[in-house]
Every structure is written in C-alpha cells, then in structure tokens.
Design an enzyme around this catalytic site. Structure first.
Site, short mmCIF file in Angstrom:
data_model
loop_
_atom_site.label_atom_id
_atom_site.label_comp_id
_atom_site.label_asym_id
_atom_site.label_seq_id
_atom_site.Cartn_x
_atom_site.Cartn_y
_atom_site.Cartn_z
N ARG A 246 0.85 -1.21 0.00
CA ARG A 246 0.00 0.00 0.00
C ARG A 246 0.89 1.25 0.00
O ARG A 246 0.92 1.98 -0.98
CB ARG A 246 -0.98 -0.04 1.19
CG ARG A 246 -2.17 0.89 1.02
CD ARG A 246 -1.84 2.33 1.34
NE ARG A 246 -1.35 2.48 2.71
CZ ARG A 246 -0.67 3.55 3.13
NH1 ARG A 246 -0.41 4.56 2.32
NH2 ARG A 246 -0.20 3.61 4.38
N ASP A 247 1.67 1.51 1.06
CA ASP A 247 2.57 2.68 1.03
C ASP A 247 3.60 2.48 -0.09
O ASP A 247 4.03 3.44 -0.74
CB ASP A 247 3.27 2.84 2.39
CG ASP A 247 3.45 4.29 2.80
OD1 ASP A 247 3.90 5.06 1.94
OD2 ASP A 247 3.17 4.65 3.95
N HIS B 167 3.26 4.08 -3.60
CA HIS B 167 3.67 5.45 -3.98
C HIS B 167 4.92 5.44 -4.87
O HIS B 167 4.88 5.97 -5.99
CB HIS B 167 3.90 6.31 -2.73
CG HIS B 167 2.64 6.65 -1.98
ND1 HIS B 167 1.59 7.36 -2.52
CD2 HIS B 167 2.26 6.38 -0.70
CE1 HIS B 167 0.63 7.52 -1.62
NE2 HIS B 167 1.01 6.93 -0.50
N SER C 92 3.82 10.82 8.90
CA SER C 92 3.79 10.79 7.43
C SER C 92 5.00 11.43 6.79
O SER C 92 5.37 11.10 5.67
CB SER C 92 2.56 11.53 6.92
OG SER C 92 1.41 11.16 7.61
N HIS D 245 3.07 4.53 12.82
CA HIS D 245 3.46 4.37 11.42
C HIS D 245 4.60 5.34 11.16
O HIS D 245 4.43 6.55 11.28
CB HIS D 245 2.24 4.68 10.55
CG HIS D 245 2.47 4.73 9.07
ND1 HIS D 245 2.08 3.71 8.22
CD2 HIS D 245 3.01 5.68 8.27
CE1 HIS D 245 2.36 4.02 6.97
NE2 HIS D 245 2.94 5.23 6.96
N HIS E 39 8.12 6.80 8.91
CA HIS E 39 8.87 6.90 7.64
C HIS E 39 10.33 7.16 7.99
O HIS E 39 10.64 7.77 9.02
CB HIS E 39 8.28 7.99 6.74
CG HIS E 39 7.07 7.50 6.00
ND1 HIS E 39 7.14 6.90 4.77
CD2 HIS E 39 5.76 7.49 6.35
CE1 HIS E 39 5.92 6.55 4.38
NE2 HIS E 39 5.06 6.90 5.32
N TYR F 209 4.88 15.88 3.65
CA TYR F 209 4.12 14.64 3.39
C TYR F 209 4.90 13.74 2.43
O TYR F 209 5.26 14.17 1.33
CB TYR F 209 2.81 15.07 2.77
CG TYR F 209 1.68 14.08 2.73
CD1 TYR F 209 1.27 13.41 3.87
CD2 TYR F 209 0.99 13.87 1.54
CE1 TYR F 209 0.19 12.53 3.82
CE2 TYR F 209 -0.10 13.00 1.48
CZ TYR F 209 -0.48 12.33 2.62
OH TYR F 209 -1.55 11.48 2.58
#
Ligand SMILES: C[C@H](O)CC(=O)C(=O)O
Ligand SMILES: [Mn+2]
Length: 344
Positions: free
Chosen positions: A16-17, A20, A170, A199, A201, A290
C-alpha cells in the site's frame, strides 16, 4: 529495554505505502507473490490498496495498474494466516468503497485523516464498527499537532468506535522524543482497551528508533514495509525491525530469516529506483513534508527547472498537507516565475 515476550502486531505496508514509489503500478503477480511471502514469513496483517487508499485512482493521485477490487480479490483468497487491511481517506474513499472491501474479506479498515481533522472520519468509523471490522483511526502528519491536540483527535476517533488509534509520522519528521510525547499523551487519554499504533517513515533514519520509542510508550501495533518500500525514504524497514524486536525479546510471530528473504528476493527487485535517504527524501524529513509529495515534486521540478529539494522546502514552509497535491505544480511554477525561468 527488554520486551519479555510482549506481543507486537506488525502491519505490513509494502503493498500500500509501497504503491507510492511504484506510481501505483504494481502488477497482480507482484502483489500476489509478495503477499504470499509475507504470509509465509508470519506477518499477521498486510495492507493492500492504492497508495492513497480505497478510491485513490484519479488524476490527482495517479491511476493504478489495477482496481482496488482486483488487488484485494487477488490477494485475500491466497492468505493462509495473514489478515488483510485497507486504508480509507474520507473524501477519497467512500462508504461504498468500505462496503466493497468488507465484502471481499478485508479484516481491518484504517480510516485516515490529517491530524487535526478527525471529525471527518465519523461515518466511516461508525459504519466499519457496525460491520464488526477491526477499525483503526489513523492520524496523519502527527508532527503538525501538539500532544494535546492529538489527544483530542484520538478521543474523537475512539468515541466514533475506533478500537485502535495510530500516530502517523507521514513526513518522517519526528525524533524519538516527539514520538514519546505524543504516544504517552494519547495512551494516557484513551481507554485501556483501545490499542495504539505507530506508522513511521525513514527520512531521517529514525524508523526503527521511533517504532521502539512508540512501543515503550504503549504502542502494540507497528507499521513497516519489506525493504522499506514506501513513500519518501520508505517506511520503517520490516526485516530490520523484526531483527531488532527479536533481539529485544518481543513476540512478533515473524520469522527473522524469511522476512529478510522477502525483502531481498521479492521486494528489492521490483523497485523502480532504490528506496534510500537521498537528498530529496532527507529533505522531506527535515522540512516536515508529506512523504507522497516526493514524486510530485520531482516531476514538477523537472518540468519547471527547479530542484525538487527547493520545491519540498517551500511545501514545508507553506505547511501543505495530503490532498493538496495539485498545489505542487502551482508552487513550482510560481518559483520558476520568481527565478525568471522561461515557462512554456
Ligand atoms: C495516504 C498516505 O500515504 C497515508 C500514509 O501512509 C501516511 O500518511 O504516511
Ligand atoms: Mn506512510
């Protein structure tokens, strides 16, 4: 810290991520083989959809190779032990998308809003709970809200029926202290039975450290992606997190060697470019931007002759948030004009 067999639910983001950096163009075969590898490695929860969640297919967010129905319909029947989740951003995904996902066997729905906009999640969270789904409230760009603000937003999502609340970094901007402040405040404010998730990054290389900080403050669900395949410098790398948690004595149920092989043999080979902390991904983290804006800024930069890094710094200064993708080209054009560059 010794985790003494503490159960931590690892939630995989690769499909899913990871959409991108793949510009949402994963093939069904890629999705299926990676999902089967994750399932066999013992990953309990796997997210599958367009990178921007159910209904993300659009001019604004990008057209995927397949519909959400096709991806979910291909993956779910193959799973031996893993459950599948879907992301839904109200305004992009609708209640009809939610019903479709439920009908296909999606177990967990994650309703995502900007960290100050939880009130737009009410009907989706309420509906998911009515359908008896594992229902998560997912507060994005959490670095932009104080711990107190996050508490008020988390309480709203809990009051609508969410049984788990996520603090979502994010932009990959938070440092461990910022994670701890936020998670501790939210943990204290919510009912003890409401789970907490994080979550991360990896833009400032803090994915693993921040996940550990979140666990220290009560998070029991942690997102990560095999080989880090995700927006920006990627998500917390799953195989690294699994190894670290194993050393700390946590019980994730994920096999240390099998997850390494998924990352190395299945995920790394499908990357269109190496997911790493290059100057643009690093700038996302440094400037608080983002994660999924990265490719938009690179494209606009190439079109208007402005370094993507400069555009990202400007997006951070303007405090632009998810949903404002169409403003990125506008920002690049304005910067080109200000710099006296020729615009065709
Ligand atoms: C739609 C975003 O990609 C959700 C997410 O993974 C994040 O905010 O981070
Ligand atoms: Mn993300």
């Amino acid at each position: 810290m010794e985790l003494n067999g503490k159960k931590i639910t690892l939630h995989d983001m690769t499909l899913r991520d990871g959409m991108h950096p793949k510009r949402h163009l994963m093939s069904l075969d890629q999705m299926k083989s990676i999902a089967q590898g994750l399932d066999a490695a013992g990953v309990p929860l796997i997210e599958v959809t367009h990178g921007d969640g159910l209904g993300g297919s659009s001019v604004n967010y990008g057209f995927p190779a397949h519909t959400d129905e096709e991806y979910l319909g291909a993956v779910i029947p193959l799973m031996k032990q893993a459950k599948v989740s879907a992301l839904l951003l109200p305004g992009i995904g609708t209640v009809d998308h939610l019903k479709m996902a439920h009908g296909l066997g999606v177990h967990t729905i994650r309703v995502a809003t900007h960290c100050t906009e939880a009130d737009v999640s009410e009907q989706h969270i309420t509906m998911a709970r009515k359908m008896d789904m594992d229902t998560v409230g997912f507060l994005m760009m959490a670095h932009m809200a104080s711990p107190e603000k996050l508490v008020s937003q988390a309480r709203l999502m809990e009051s609508y029926g969410a049984n788990c609340i996520y603090v979502t970094d994010s932009a990959g901007y938070l440092l461990p202290d910022g994670v701890k402040e936020r998670l501790s405040a939210v943990r204290e404010a919510l009912k003890p039975e409401t789970e907490l998730g994080f979550h991360g990054h990896h833009n400032l290389a803090m994915g693993v450290a921040n996940s550990i900080a979140a666990i220290e403050c009560g998070a029991t669900r942690i997102d990560a992606a095999a080989a880090g395949l995700g927006a920006g410098a990627g998500n917390t790398p799953m195989e690294v997190l699994v190894a670290v948690l194993d050393r700390m004595g946590a019980n994730t149920g994920v096999d240390v060697w099998k997850i390494q092989d998924v990352a190395e043999d299945l995920v790394f080979p499908i990357m269109d470019f190496p997911i790493r902390i290059d100057r643009d991904a690093l700038t996302l983290g440094y400037a608080g931007v983002y994660g999924s804006f990265l490719l938009f800024a690179k494209r606009a930069g190439a079109k208007y002759g402005i370094p993507a890094r400069d555009i990202l710094v400007e997006l951070g200064r303007k405090k632009m948030v998810g949903g404002q993708e169409d403003m990125i080209e506008d920002t690049a054009m304005t910067m080109a004009r200000e710099r006296g560059l020729k615009i065709d």
